[in-house]
Design a protein around this motif. Structure first.
Motif, PDB file in Angstrom:
ATOM      1  N   THR A 634       0.724  -1.220   0.165  1.00  0.00           N
ATOM      2  CA  THR A 634       0.002   0.059  -0.113  1.00  0.00           C
ATOM      3  C   THR A 634       0.830   1.182  -0.074  1.00  0.00           C
ATOM      4  OG1 THR A 634      -1.706  -1.254   1.272  1.00  0.00           O
ATOM      5  CG2 THR A 634      -1.901   1.476   1.400  1.00  0.00           C
ATOM      6  N   PRO A 635       0.890   2.091  -1.298  1.00  0.00           N
ATOM      7  CA  PRO A 635       0.062   1.987  -2.208  1.00  0.00           C
ATOM      8  C   PRO A 635       0.578   0.721  -3.056  1.00  0.00           C
ATOM      9  CG  PRO A 635       1.675   3.373  -2.621  1.00  0.00           C
ATOM     10  CD  PRO A 635       1.651   3.291  -1.148  1.00  0.00           C
ATOM     11  N   PRO A 636      -0.424   0.226  -3.856  1.00  0.00           N
ATOM     12  CA  PRO A 636      -0.172  -1.196  -4.615  1.00  0.00           C
ATOM     13  C   PRO A 636       1.121  -0.971  -5.679  1.00  0.00           C
ATOM     14  CG  PRO A 636      -2.097  -0.124  -5.588  1.00  0.00           C
ATOM     15  CD  PRO A 636      -1.659   0.833  -4.492  1.00  0.00           C
ATOM     16  N   THR A 637       1.969  -1.915  -5.679  1.00  0.00           N
ATOM     17  CA  THR A 637       3.156  -2.114  -6.674  1.00  0.00           C
ATOM     18  C   THR A 637       3.081  -3.376  -7.462  1.00  0.00           C
ATOM     19  OG1 THR A 637       4.394  -1.277  -4.832  1.00  0.00           O
ATOM     20  CG2 THR A 637       5.514  -2.402  -6.722  1.00  0.00           C
ATOM     21  N   LEU A 638       3.161  -2.919  -8.789  1.00  0.00           N
ATOM     22  CA  LEU A 638       2.997  -3.921  -9.683  1.00  0.00           C
ATOM     23  C   LEU A 638       4.142  -4.699  -9.912  1.00  0.00           C
ATOM     24  CD1 LEU A 638       1.351  -5.529 -12.029  1.00  0.00           C
ATOM     25  CD2 LEU A 638       2.168  -3.366 -13.471  1.00  0.00           C
ATOM     26  N   SER A 639       4.448  -6.057  -9.876  1.00  0.00           N
ATOM     27  CA  SER A 639       5.748  -6.664  -9.926  1.00  0.00           C
ATOM     28  C   SER A 639       5.733  -7.892 -10.577  1.00  0.00           C
ATOM     29  CB  SER A 639       6.414  -6.748  -8.831  1.00  0.00           C
ATOM     30  OG  SER A 639       7.864  -7.140  -8.746  1.00  0.00           O
ATOM     31  N   GLN A 640       6.826  -8.700 -10.848  1.00  0.00           N
ATOM     32  CA  GLN A 640       6.893  -9.786 -11.359  1.00  0.00           C
ATOM     33  C   GLN A 640       8.455 -10.331 -11.071  1.00  0.00           C
ATOM     34  OE1 GLN A 640       7.862 -10.898 -15.666  1.00  0.00           O
ATOM     35  NE2 GLN A 640       5.789 -11.158 -15.783  1.00  0.00           N
ATOM     36  N   TYR A 641       8.650 -11.471 -10.445  1.00  0.00           N
ATOM     37  CA  TYR A 641       9.620 -11.780 -10.103  1.00  0.00           C
ATOM     38  C   TYR A 641       9.709 -13.524 -10.024  1.00  0.00           C
ATOM     39  CZ  TYR A 641       7.364 -13.116  -5.453  1.00  0.00           C
ATOM     40  OH  TYR A 641       6.589 -13.505  -4.490  1.00  0.00           O
ATOM     41  N   VAL A 642      11.094 -13.930  -9.792  1.00  0.00           N
ATOM     42  CA  VAL A 642      11.171 -15.362  -9.905  1.00  0.00           C
ATOM     43  C   VAL A 642      11.503 -15.845  -8.468  1.00  0.00           C
ATOM     44  CG1 VAL A 642      12.946 -17.003 -10.722  1.00  0.00           C
ATOM     45  CG2 VAL A 642      12.279 -15.056 -12.314  1.00  0.00           C
ATOM     46  N   SER A 643      11.318 -17.149  -8.214  1.00  0.00           N
ATOM     47  CA  SER A 643      11.488 -17.831  -7.048  1.00  0.00           C
ATOM     48  C   SER A 643      11.838 -19.409  -7.195  1.00  0.00           C
ATOM     49  CB  SER A 643      10.088 -17.746  -6.043  1.00  0.00           C
ATOM     50  OG  SER A 643       9.074 -18.474  -6.539  1.00  0.00           O
ATOM     51  N   ASN A 644      12.403 -19.986  -6.640  1.00  0.00           N
ATOM     52  CA  ASN A 644      12.597 -21.605  -6.479  1.00  0.00           C
ATOM     53  C   ASN A 644      11.427 -22.332  -5.771  1.00  0.00           C
ATOM     54  OD1 ASN A 644      15.542 -20.297  -5.974  1.00  0.00           O
ATOM     55  ND2 ASN A 644      15.581 -21.877  -7.681  1.00  0.00           N
ATOM     56  N   ASP A 645      10.637 -22.860  -6.722  1.00  0.00           N
ATOM     57  CA  ASP A 645       9.426 -23.543  -6.390  1.00  0.00           C
ATOM     58  C   ASP A 645       9.562 -25.229  -6.522  1.00  0.00           C
ATOM     59  OD1 ASP A 645       8.154 -21.260  -5.526  1.00  0.00           O
ATOM     60  OD2 ASP A 645       7.514 -20.865  -7.773  1.00  0.00           O
ATOM     61  N   GLY A 646       9.861 -25.754  -5.261  1.00  0.00           N
ATOM     62  CA  GLY A 646       9.647 -27.359  -5.191  1.00  0.00           C
ATOM     63  C   GLY A 646      10.507 -28.398  -6.389  1.00  0.00           C
ATOM     64  N   LYS A 647      10.059 -29.429  -6.271  1.00  0.00           N
ATOM     65  CA  LYS A 647      10.696 -30.574  -7.058  1.00  0.00           C
ATOM     66  C   LYS A 647       9.420 -31.004  -8.206  1.00  0.00           C
ATOM     67  CE  LYS A 647      13.499 -32.178  -3.635  1.00  0.00           C
ATOM     68  NZ  LYS A 647      13.996 -33.398  -2.605  1.00  0.00           N
ATOM     69  N   VAL A 648      10.147 -31.383  -9.474  1.00  0.00           N
ATOM     70  CA  VAL A 648       9.272 -31.982 -10.547  1.00  0.00           C
ATOM     71  C   VAL A 648       9.851 -33.127 -11.148  1.00  0.00           C
ATOM     72  CG1 VAL A 648       8.399 -31.286 -12.930  1.00  0.00           C
ATOM     73  CG2 VAL A 648       8.483 -29.743 -11.101  1.00  0.00           C
TER      74      VAL A 648
END
Length: 828
Positions: A634-648
């Motif tokens: 707040t106020p709103p922030t538009l974003s895009q990011y990378v994370s490490n997510d699990g095993k496949v």
């Protein structure tokens, strides 16, 4: 694993059998970016050259020719290369109308390609066998490496290369880290341009098409001396927009102008065992932005809520809606679920129209200027060959986009990406008795910057403007070796290893309210301070190191039948997030590691009139890199990011084949089955439930992004010989099943309906495309061709932006409609 809040809610014997039952393709032996674009064949189309191979007398007369590939960094026959590879030579690229990297998906099993989206038209989101990095930018890398004449293209932002005067395109499936290096966990695209020859030859071509397309291209090869030759290629392309936008007053999806040129000089002195090839190219591209179609609007999200307040005349919100914008549900695309009346029944219409007051954003566009220089030096000492591959590339690429696809003030941005890189590879290969070897040293360095200016919920009391800006420097060093040992004439063992050292540096300079004279720093120790009071800087650096390896065995069951087994491991480089991340997320992300096992069978039957190649595989991925689209704070922030997510875990089957049933006819096709899933319990993350509390949620039941269960293609080319020339008729069909580009898991029962809608809107439905060409080539070199793509005018989509629980909207990006045209060329 440690919980992290991820959902931010704002304001709420097989092969012979297959050959008999389904014959398909595996043949094959590249430019400026192409927008989802349908360029006609880069040169006049001719039939796939599958019947003219020189065979020993009485052996395979009129049958399939050998295909030479460099999938293992040396020349080998495709049918005895222990790698799953689709190889397309120049003639096949032309016949199949493969005019850019994105077109390769039509002929390659298990390959999924997304284009455009929130990135520029020149970007490609590549996935092979369900392995992808779905947010490649200046600070994160693609899982499929792209190589042109041996040089690695560091930024997938300029990966949608046009194919002008190409010699071959090879798509290698599975980890290729040993010989190709980092960022090939899914595979590699190995592209080779046509090289100078000792003949004076070339062609000139011009063409017209619907949507007012104009195209011209030329190639000339000139022998300068007995030892020196040169080759030059150039192209110009322009066409009108495919996607009408009544609010902009013009259509999007056009090519306002694309210019591309390449020159190559080759020196091969007869007195020395040396070959030196030097080339350079430049491309310049412009259009009027990516079109998008609304797939879903969240009725309780900010976009719908603020639009409703604006329609009701509530002070502070009256500027949200542009004329005729209420209700905003009327802009949902005709291909997507809707209950309210919609404004158009055409899947091509689009309505995004930003009015931020920033001309860079409001004048929607894609642009790309890029150039390169490459030098390949080969010293052939007989038993030992030394090769040097030197490369330099630079690019300036960007785009602007209205994120909501509606004529409202929901969200829009402009991004620009600047990069330059140098690379050097020194390679030694040779043979010692029964041992073949190849080894080398590699160095890569790049630098540049990335800027993204965005306006979120502007013209409302909650509106924000932010600038995410960062400069970066990255380097990579590697050493590798691979050997093949011939135990017998039929049995061969392979082993290889590579080690890579990466270094990455980033310095962020993000700002809040960047349009005011003294904006506020958003990063580092001075976050919250006005720019006039302190430097806005947040430097970070990281180092990663990791191995890649392969081991395998192959066996010639007969002269025409070959089988192999192998296992490989590779890594996708770690990196940084330049854009803002929530407090619970990390600015950096770790390398992703992949290992697999693969078995393959390659055979030719019926006097080389049938070819079948089969591969089966199982792969393990950990620390999977995934994108997060979010609006937070707040106020709103538009974003895009990378994370490490699990095993496949993934496994599947791939088949390619070709058959020549009679003289002049070639039928080819392919199919792939893919099963991709998260390991149960490997992706436990924190989310906000409907009451606003953080709870742990198991997200391992979500689908893998860009992992279609089925891909398939089939094509046929018939050639007729006449006294005056040759007529070639070709048609092909490609199919890809539904695939997700984003997904979510409900944190409680109250969210289930909302999440179900979000997930469905983030799925691109299955589609199939039909293409065809007809060409007559006179014996004096004159050639006329008519061509068509997406002949059934099938609605299809290339990418997804999902902010259903952020801005309150999910959009999909349209693919090209039916296009057709004609060309005339003269070959000399």
């Amino acid at each position: 694993m440690t919980a992290s809040v991820r959902k931010i809610r704002l304001l709420s014997g097989v092969a012979p059998f297959l050959a008999a039952s389904f014959i398909s393709p595996a043949l094959a032996q590249t430019g400026g970016p192409a927008s989802g674009t349908t360029m006609e064949p880069p040169t006049a189309v001719a039939p796939a050259d599958t019947t003219t191979a020189k065979q020993p007398a009485g052996k395979g007369a009129g049958g399939l020719q050998d295909i030479i590939v460099t999938a293992r960094r040396t020349n080998e026959k495709l049918q005895t290369t222990p790698v799953a590879v689709t190889a397309l030579n120049n003639q096949m690229l032309l016949t199949k109308q493969i005019a850019a990297v994105t077109d390769l998906a039509r002929s390659t099993p298990a390959l999924s390609i997304g284009t455009g989206g929130t990135g520029p038209a020149s970007i490609v989101y590549l996935a092979i066998r369900g392995e992808a990095q779905n947010s490649p930018n200046s600070f994160s890398d693609n899982a499929v490496g792209i190589y042109i004449d041996g040089v690695y293209v560091g930024r997938p932002l300029v990966g949608n290369l046009g194919f002008l005067d190409m010699a071959s395109a090879e798509i290698l499936r599975g980890p290729q880290g040993t010989l190709f290096g980092r960022n090939t966990t899914a595979g590699a695209l190995n592209l080779t341009t046509a090289q100078p020859t000792d003949k004076f030859e070339g062609y000139v071509k011009a063409g017209l098409g619907n949507f007012d397309q104009r195209v011209a291209e030329a190639v000339v090869n000139v022998p300068l001396t007995s030892d020196l030759s040169a080759r030059f290629a150039g192209r110009y392309d322009k066409h009108g927009g495919y996607f009408p936008n009544p609010y902009l007053g013009h259509a999007q999806g056009d090519v306002a102008g694309e210019y591309y040129g390449r020159g190559t000089v080759k020196w091969a002195p007869s007195s020395l065992p040396v070959t030196l090839t030097v080339s350079g190219d430049y491309t310049h591209y412009r259009d009027h932005g990516n079109a998008n179609s609304v797939a879903a609007i969240n009725p309780t999200g900010p976009l719908a809520t603020f639009s409703g307040l604006g329609a009701a005349g509530v002070p502070g919100f009256t500027g949200v809606n542009q004329p005729g914008a209420v209700p905003i549900t009327q802009f949902i695309g005709t291909q997507f679920p809707h209950t309210d009346p919609i404004v158009s029944n055409s899947w091509r219409d689009t309505y995004g129209h930003p009015t931020t007051g920033d001309s860079e954003i409001d004048n929607l566009a894609n642009f790309n200027s890029a150039g390169s220089a490459t030098a390949n030096l080969v010293v052939d000492l007989g038993s030992v060959t030394i090769k040097s591959i030197s490369g330099y590339r630079l690019s300036d690429t960007g785009d602007s986009l209205d994120l909501t696809g509606t004529p409202t003030n929901g969200g829009a941005f402009v991004s620009e990406y600047k990069q330059h890189q140098i690379s050097e590879e020194l390679q030694v290969s040779g043979k010692l008795g029964n041992l073949d070897y190849i080894g080398g040293l590699y160095y890569f360095r790049e630098a540049g910057n990335e800027r993204s200016d965005s306006f979120t919920l502007y013209n409302t009391p909650f509106g924000t403007s932010s600038r995410n800006f960062a400069n970066f420097v990255s380097s990579s060093k590697g050493a590798y070796a691979q050997v093949n040992y011939h135990v017998t004439d039929a049995l061969r063992l392979t082993g290889g290893i590579r080690y890579t050292w990466d270094s990455r540096f980033i310095d962020r300079h993000g700002l809040v309210d960047f349009t005011v004279p003294d904006p506020i720093c958003a990063v580092g120790v001075n976050a919250g301070q006005p720019l006039s009071a302190a430097d806005c800087t947040a430097p970070s650096k990281a180092k990663f190191s990791y191995p890649a390896w392969t081991a395998g065995a192959d066996y010639k069951l007969s002269q025409d039948v070959f089988a192999y087994v192998k296992t490989s491991g590779a890594s996708l480089s770690g990196g940084f997030n330049a854009r803002p991340v929530p407090s619970f997320a990390s600015i950096s992300f770790k390398p992703e590691a992949v290992r697999d096992v693969e078995g393959g069978f390659k055979g030719e039957f019926f006097d080389r009139h049938v070819r079948t190649n089969v591969a089966i595989f199982y792969a393990w991925q950990k620390d999977v890199q995934r994108i997060v689209n979010t609006v937070f704070g707040t106020p709103p922030t538009l974003s895009q990011y990378v994370s490490n997510d699990g095993k496949v875990h993934t496994y599947g089957l791939e088949f390619e084949g070709t058959v020549i049933p009679w003289k002049g006819m070639a039928i080819d096709g392919s199919f792939a089955y893919l099963h991709a899933r998260y390991v149960k319990g490997s992706r436990i993350e924190g989310e906000l439930n409907s009451a606003g509390a953080v709870v742990e949620v198991d997200r391992s039941g979500e689908p893998i992004t860009q992992a279609p269960k089925w891909t398939a293609s089939i094509g046929a080319t018939q050639t007729f010989e006449f006294e005056s020339g040759k007529l070639s008729l070709h048609a092909d069909y490609s199919y890809i099943s539904s695939r997700y580009f984003d997904s979510a898991t409900a944190a409680d029962a109250a969210q289930e309906e909302e999440v179900a809608i979000e997930n469905e809107a983030s799925k691109i439905k299955a589609y199939g495309l039909v293409n065809g060409t007809a060409t007559f080539t006179f014996r004096d070199g004159l050639e006329f061709s008519i061509w068509g793509k997406n002949l059934t005018n099938k609605p299809w989509y290339t990418n997804v932006f999902n902010s259903y629980t952020g801005l309150g909207v999910t959009t999909q990006f349209q693919g090209a409609p039916r296009t057709y045209g004609g060309t005339a060329a003269i070959h000399f």
